[in-house]
Scaffold this active site. Structure first.
Site, PDB file in Angstrom:
ATOM      1  N   ARG A   5       0.838  -1.212   0.000  1.00 34.01           N
ATOM      2  CA  ARG A   5       0.000   0.000   0.000  1.00 34.01           C
ATOM      3  C   ARG A   5       0.877   1.268   0.000  1.00 34.01           C
ATOM      4  NH1 ARG A   5      -2.992  -3.724  -0.655  1.00 34.01           N
ATOM      5  NH2 ARG A   5      -5.081  -3.977   0.204  1.00 34.01           N
TER       6      ARG A   5
ATOM      7  N   SER B  93     -10.348  -0.524   3.665  1.00 34.59           N
ATOM      8  CA  SER B  93      -9.579  -0.809   4.881  1.00 34.59           C
ATOM      9  C   SER B  93      -9.059   0.505   5.451  1.00 34.59           C
ATOM     10  CB  SER B  93      -8.372  -1.697   4.564  1.00 34.59           C
ATOM     11  OG  SER B  93      -8.772  -2.930   4.071  1.00 34.59           O
TER      12      SER B  93
ATOM     13  N   GLU C 275      -4.544   3.754   6.474  1.00 34.30           N
ATOM     14  CA  GLU C 275      -4.264   3.535   5.048  1.00 34.30           C
ATOM     15  C   GLU C 275      -4.696   4.740   4.191  1.00 34.30           C
ATOM     16  OE1 GLU C 275      -5.130  -0.438   3.009  1.00 34.30           O
ATOM     17  OE2 GLU C 275      -6.232   1.002   1.835  1.00 34.30           O
TER      18      GLU C 275
HETATM   19  N1  EPU Z   1     -10.810 -10.668  10.709  1.00 33.09           N
HETATM   20  C1  EPU Z   1     -11.458 -10.781  11.900  1.00 33.09           C
HETATM   21  N2  EPU Z   1     -12.394  -9.827  12.240  1.00 33.09           N
HETATM   22  C2  EPU Z   1     -12.672  -8.787  11.425  1.00 33.09           C
HETATM   23  C3  EPU Z   1     -12.005  -8.667  10.210  1.00 33.09           C
HETATM   24  C4  EPU Z   1     -11.055  -9.616   9.848  1.00 33.09           C
HETATM   25  O1  EPU Z   1     -11.214 -11.708  12.670  1.00 33.09           O
HETATM   26  O2  EPU Z   1     -13.530  -7.971  11.786  1.00 33.09           O
HETATM   27  C5  EPU Z   1      -9.864 -11.700  10.303  1.00 33.09           C
HETATM   28  C6  EPU Z   1     -10.438 -12.536   9.154  1.00 33.09           C
HETATM   29  O3  EPU Z   1     -11.226 -13.580   9.628  1.00 33.09           O
HETATM   30  C7  EPU Z   1      -9.199 -13.029   8.465  1.00 33.09           C
HETATM   31  C8  EPU Z   1      -8.213 -11.902   8.672  1.00 33.09           C
HETATM   32  O4  EPU Z   1      -8.706 -11.102   9.748  1.00 33.09           O
HETATM   33  O5  EPU Z   1      -8.702 -14.176   9.090  1.00 33.09           O
HETATM   34  C9  EPU Z   1      -7.998 -11.041   7.438  1.00 33.09           C
HETATM   35  O6  EPU Z   1      -9.240 -10.510   6.995  1.00 33.09           O
HETATM   36  P1  EPU Z   1      -9.588 -10.364   5.439  1.00 33.09           P
HETATM   37  O7  EPU Z   1      -9.350 -11.634   4.732  1.00 33.09           O
HETATM   38  O8  EPU Z   1     -10.950  -9.760   5.336  1.00 33.09           O
HETATM   39  O9  EPU Z   1      -8.502  -9.383   4.847  1.00 33.09           O
HETATM   40  P2  EPU Z   1      -7.826  -8.073   5.448  1.00 33.09           P
HETATM   41  O10 EPU Z   1      -6.406  -8.418   5.769  1.00 33.09           O
HETATM   42  O11 EPU Z   1      -8.638  -7.502   6.540  1.00 33.09           O
HETATM   43  C10 EPU Z   1      -6.864  -7.180   3.183  1.00 33.09           C
HETATM   44  C11 EPU Z   1      -6.828  -5.872   2.459  1.00 33.09           C
HETATM   45  C12 EPU Z   1      -8.134  -5.632   1.722  1.00 33.09           C
HETATM   46  C13 EPU Z   1      -8.328  -6.767   0.733  1.00 33.09           C
HETATM   47  C14 EPU Z   1      -8.326  -8.097   1.498  1.00 33.09           C
HETATM   48  C15 EPU Z   1      -8.374  -9.263   0.560  1.00 33.09           C
HETATM   49  C16 EPU Z   1      -5.365  -4.431   3.719  1.00 33.09           C
HETATM   50  C17 EPU Z   1      -5.258  -3.290   4.678  1.00 33.09           C
HETATM   51  N3  EPU Z   1      -6.590  -4.807   3.415  1.00 33.09           N
HETATM   52  O12 EPU Z   1      -7.864  -7.083   4.187  1.00 33.09           O
HETATM   53  O13 EPU Z   1      -7.993  -4.438   0.992  1.00 33.09           O
HETATM   54  O14 EPU Z   1      -9.543  -6.621   0.029  1.00 33.09           O
HETATM   55  O15 EPU Z   1      -7.119  -8.239   2.273  1.00 33.09           O
HETATM   56  O16 EPU Z   1      -7.128  -9.415  -0.073  1.00 33.09           O
HETATM   57  O17 EPU Z   1      -4.337  -4.935   3.269  1.00 33.09           O
HETATM   58  C18 EPU Z   1      -8.342  -2.111   1.106  1.00 33.09           C
HETATM   59  O18 EPU Z   1      -7.134  -1.975   1.052  1.00 33.09           O
HETATM   60  O19 EPU Z   1      -9.126  -1.100   1.153  1.00 33.09           O
HETATM   61  C19 EPU Z   1      -8.916  -3.431   1.127  1.00 33.09           C
HETATM   62  C20 EPU Z   1     -10.223  -3.658   1.276  1.00 33.09           C
END
Ligand code: EPU
Length: 360
Positions: free
Chosen positions: A164, A253, A356
């Site tokens: 990012r 995010s 972010e």
């Molecule tokens: N989780 C929780 N509780 C929550 C949210 C997440 O326990 O309320 C856990 C999920 O169960 C999972 C882990 O955290 O085990 C990661 O969650 P998720 O797969 O939803 O992905 P993320 O790491 O939260 C990132 C990107 C997103 C992107 C997704 C999919 C960043 C900051 N965010 O989210 O990007 O869509 O992976 O690749 O890197 C964005 O940048 O705006 C964005 C949406």
């Protein structure tokens, strides 16, 4: 070029924050950007570039010139033995480019479907989702240097992409590899991206390692999905867990996923055995910020008119009334909530979350 004065930015930012711009300049071509740079003396005066406004928190009215980039166009500009080189104007809606390239039979962007924002904003924060980052498909970009009025091209190395992150997020010197006319320089507040070229691989392979995509393979019994099917899956996954900014204001995010050393991670696991963590190729460990925030009890909470989305704690949302500028969330309320979240995550895990979006 179209110049507007005292304009509401409420519909120009995906949070729906009711800030105003003293002067909004709509630029529709590279020449428009150069003209605006001269006319508004952007070499000396600060300015702010707005694309889709999907990664921006406006904490007050914007006094500096706002450049709203609306440069259109999508075309195949070259074919190499390994790739299709597709060029798009910085003002094109990112998702429309993803859908169009698939329709043309040039896969490669499907994992990045439905990311809000414009093509010009994509390199700034090296957008990424479901195992693919922009830098994996990036070829080059064209930008205008508002300091000199020059038009220049950058390849991936000179963009200094990170998680990012890119040279466009840094105003101070950053460590960029290799030689080049902007070696070691940050380009924030100086360069305006006008065109982006992507290299879409002819030897396409599905990227389906991400857990949510593996689940789709299992549910459907399709082990080798084509690009269109991955596109459909990504749209379904995102719609199920991320709020549609047209319905509920948000900026995706709100925090970056933090990285820690293996020692720090072992220490946290000893206290929090369930923590979600992913080993990275460089030996560091990435933690899921959404999980950390959720573990601190923030999911579904509301403070003022800013809230934490109930299905994804990493997303902050506008709980105000967007139809009434007086009743919509303010940037200040969003930042107050963000700071409260940062404090509780720090107190419990010793980790400092970094926002972010760009905070103005
Ligand atoms: N989780 C929780 N509780 C929550 C949210 C997440 O326990 O309320 C856990 C999920 O169960 C999972 C882990 O955290 O085990 C990661 O969650 P998720 O797969 O939803 O992905 P993320 O790491 O939260 C990132 C990107 C997103 C992107 C997704 C999919 C960043 C900051 N965010 O989210 O990007 O869509 O992976 O690749 O890197 C964005 O940048 O705006 C964005 C949406």
């Amino acid at each position: 070029m179209l110049v507007e004065k005292n304009v509401s930015l409420q519909s120009a930012n995906s949070f729906g924050i009711a800030a105003r711009a003293k002067r909004l300049v709509r630029v529709r071509s590279q020449d428009d950007v150069r003209e605006a740079a001269t006319r508004f003396d952007l070499a000396r005066k600060p300015f702010f570039v707005l694309g889709g406004g999907s990664n921006t928190v406006l904490t007050s009215d914007v006094k500096s010139v706002v450049l709203k980039v609306e440069i259109p166009g999508m075309a195949l500009v070259r074919e190499t033995p390994s790739s299709w080189i597709v060029q798009a104007g910085a003002g094109v809606v990112w998702h429309e480019l993803v859908a169009w390239t698939l329709e043309q039979g040039w896969p490669g962007l499907e994992n990045l479907a439905m990311i809000p924002g414009t093509v010009g904003a994509a390199p700034v924060q090296n957008i990424g989702a479901y195992g693919v980052e922009l830098q994996d498909r990036f070829h080059s970009l064209t930008a205008v240097d508002c300091l000199t009025g020059d038009v220049f091209e950058l390849d991936a190395a000179h963009c200094a992409f990170g998680y990012r992150d890119s040279v466009f997020k840094h105003a101070a010197p950053v460590a960029a590899e290799g030689a080049g006319w902007q070696r070691g320089m940050g380009l924030a507040g100086r360069a305006v991206i006008t065109q982006v070229c992507l290299a879409l691989p002819k030897a396409w392979r599905p990227v389906i390692d991400y857990l949510d995509l593996q689940k789709k393979c299992e549910e459907t019994g399709v082990a080798q999905p084509d690009a269109q099917r991955i596109f459909d899956w990504i749209c379904a996954i995102r719609s199920a867990k991320l709020p549609d900014p047209a319905v509920l204001g948000n900026a995706g995010s709100f925090f970056k996923n933090p990285t820690v050393t293996p020692e720090q991670c072992r220490d946290i696991i000893a206290r929090e055995p369930k923590i979600v963590h992913y080993p990275m190729p460089d030996g560091s460990i990435k933690l899921a910020a959404g999980w950390l925030i959720d573990a601190c009890g923030w999911r579904g909470k509301t403070v003022g008119r800013a809230g934490v989305y109930e299905k994804q704690a990493l997303v902050l949302v506008n709980r105000g009334d967007r139809s009434d500028p007086q009743a919509s969330v303010t940037g200040g309320e969003v930042m107050t909530l963000a700071k409260a979240i940062q404090t509780s995550v720090y107190e419990r895990f010793g980790i400092r979350l970094q926002p972010e979006p760009v905070v103005i």
